[in-house]
Design an enzyme around this catalytic site. Sequence first.
Site, PDB file in Angstrom:
ATOM      1  N   SER A 589       0.848  -1.187   0.000  1.00  0.00           N
ATOM      2  CA  SER A 589       0.000   0.000   0.000  1.00  0.00           C
ATOM      3  C   SER A 589       0.891   1.247   0.000  1.00  0.00           C
ATOM      4  O   SER A 589       1.651   1.451  -0.944  1.00  0.00           O
ATOM      5  CB  SER A 589      -0.956  -0.028   1.197  1.00  0.00           C
ATOM      6  OG  SER A 589      -1.964   0.953   1.071  1.00  0.00           O
ATOM      7  N   ASP A 664      -9.116  -4.642  -6.241  1.00  0.00           N
ATOM      8  CA  ASP A 664      -8.722  -3.708  -5.187  1.00  0.00           C
ATOM      9  C   ASP A 664      -9.545  -2.421  -5.288  1.00  0.00           C
ATOM     10  O   ASP A 664      -9.417  -1.679  -6.252  1.00  0.00           O
ATOM     11  CB  ASP A 664      -7.225  -3.394  -5.328  1.00  0.00           C
ATOM     12  CG  ASP A 664      -6.660  -2.642  -4.128  1.00  0.00           C
ATOM     13  OD1 ASP A 664      -7.442  -1.992  -3.411  1.00  0.00           O
ATOM     14  OD2 ASP A 664      -5.437  -2.701  -3.914  1.00  0.00           O
ATOM     15  N   HIS A 696      -7.646  -5.149  -1.481  1.00  0.00           N
ATOM     16  CA  HIS A 696      -6.377  -4.483  -1.188  1.00  0.00           C
ATOM     17  C   HIS A 696      -5.408  -5.377  -0.426  1.00  0.00           C
ATOM     18  O   HIS A 696      -4.210  -5.109  -0.397  1.00  0.00           O
ATOM     19  CB  HIS A 696      -6.643  -3.204  -0.391  1.00  0.00           C
ATOM     20  CG  HIS A 696      -5.462  -2.291  -0.311  1.00  0.00           C
ATOM     21  ND1 HIS A 696      -4.696  -1.959  -1.410  1.00  0.00           N
ATOM     22  CD2 HIS A 696      -4.894  -1.638   0.737  1.00  0.00           C
ATOM     23  CE1 HIS A 696      -3.725  -1.145  -1.042  1.00  0.00           C
ATOM     24  NE2 HIS A 696      -3.819  -0.936   0.253  1.00  0.00           N
TER      25      HIS A 696
END
Length: 719
Positions: A589, A664, A696
């Site tokens: 991320s 995602d 995600h």
Amino acid sequence: MKFINSFFLAISILLPMKSYSQEIPLTLEDLTPGGKTFSKYRAEMPRQLGWYGDKLTYIKGDSVMIAPNTDKEKPQVLLSLQDINSGMGFDKDEALKSLNTIQFISPQSNNILIATPDKIYLYDFVTKKIMAAFLSLDGIDNHEWSEKSRMLAYTKDNNLYIQDSEGKETAVTNETNTGIVSGQSVHRNEFGINKGIFWSPAGNLLAFYRMDETMVTDYPLVDISARTAKLKNIKYPMAGMKSHHVTVGVYNPATQQTVYLKTGTPKEKYLTNIAWSPDEKNIYIAEVNRGQDICIVRSYDAASGKLQTTLFTEIHPKYVEPENPVLFLKNEPSKFLWQSERDGFNHLYLYDTTGKLLKQITSGKWDVTSVLGFDEKGENLFYVSTEVSPIEKHIYKLNLKTGKREQLSKEEGVHDGMLSASGKFICDRYTSQNNPGKVTITETKSNKSYIYYSAKNPYRNVQLPEITLGKLKANDNVTDLYYRLVKPLNFDPNKKYPVIVYVYGGPHSQMVDNSWMGQVRGWDIYMAEKGYVVFTMDNRGTSNRGIDFENITHRRLGVVETDDQMTGVEYLKSLAYVDADRIGVHGWSYGGFMTLNLMLRHPETFKVGVAGGPVTDWKYYEVMYGERYMDSPQENQEGYKNSSMVERAGDLKGRLMLIHGDEDPTVVMQQSLQFLHSAIKKGTHPDFFIYPGHGHNMTGRDRVHLHEHITRYFEDFLK
């Protein structure tokens, strides 16, 4: 470069060799959530700790137990599974099989909520009476219960409903356009928002968010599990583009009428931190402009929706980020507490309901991280802060009249508290680097504590690598940066080892603290077993260090963070056992973004990188987060260009793999695809791996596969 290495919390967590009974190294099945044996190596703590009055309860087997307050007492059974099944008159087929589906309402209540496949019951376990029964329907979400009115609010798809105590369902909203959503979290869960339904204190009124997303462009996700892949559109407002419009409704179950607060224009703003006044007459909201540099705290009349009072305004040249609603004092409904970083750190301020600031009640170069509540008379406030150290959290009692403070947590570490109904006791749950978990019951008046529970070290029969915490000076020669270093198992100081920098580095994070094993991840241990040094450091831009530490990255994400991470790398290179020619980096991320920053800004240093779910260009990220830290692309063209990894794809020298879930909804896969598109044009060759059907993060068994895949990449190209 000057390094400060005098601060070490521990030199090792190695156990004496004679205590080991396991010679086989730990596997990813042992160390990864979703692994077959992962639960075996988790520190076991009491389940579902809570207060029943001033009695601390927990679940053990098929019983709700009362914990002893002193070492002279023994645990007692408060309630058993058999008691519930018998008291509710369940037959064999209906009987609950475990206590996992029960929920205590509040410390002051004898009522519990019990969920079965068909119904949700409100049950008084003292009188053994069913007080209410609600239909448990398929597809209902976002349950919010009012004990006072015995009504249940929830959502189905995009609409909001309530049921009364007899199971009668009423639709609060009836929107046929799925782009209009009620009763759900809004603003993509920023500003501390985690729900969309707010019962008034006595349960007579129901406030809720209504979000109009019709002006936001549909964003396509694809579900490939179907025979013919299906389109799954979501609403994803990207930085600089149209954002959704939010209003707040107030529904009266008695009249079945809804009033919407007249929050006015512009419609593109953030309505955050909703709170009811104790008398149910007013609703308080912290309103933030789209530019996120102005916060206005206002109260609205719940009956008419009209603006009552503009209490105060906070302005910051970079951004404001309210995350906690006003908190009214116990027994003083004309006063409330407000949390603000206006003096550089998150502190508590006392106001009256006219908006007059009465006083600042905490101050210092440390953050209040949470407020736990008041004692019975409302004379003392209990909170958690970082006053002792940026990498520790401790519990305090504060007398609101005198300002006298007292630390209630005794041992080093990261503490979290839970106050009893009267405020006479506090349950302190905490860990430290060498403490896998303890639960202490503290009498708040005398500050005497009893350690009710101490967890066993789940690795007590396993040889572990050495884990060290320390700190370095940033390149300003002032700021401390805390790190965690994991040495290879069976470390030999005469050898040269490859290094993996594991990084996150973004806002609302702290990867290094004095909690159990310094927050070390299972994968870190696994790689140390394979002969790697694993290093993690919290750069500027992360949390719990004050607003200046965090917002130094404003409008130029990735720049200061990379500088700080390189300070850590220079320290690693100074260690005799580190092979400076074999340094890799991995993150997910924001950490994926940071992995790219390090690989592309310093290609001479990093040989291998794995970037998971990475932001590659902030113009493809969502409005609320992206514009807070970068402003809009129209306002900050140079900043967006300099922070774009898509622009830098041609600078790749080492081996780089990007990993993305194809569904995602947080960092959309377009981010990785744009980077790959740029790399092709610029003649570089990153690798790419997709996890079909995942968002995600990879969950379940696929998470084990993910870490196997990451490991293979470093084994193939770094070791």
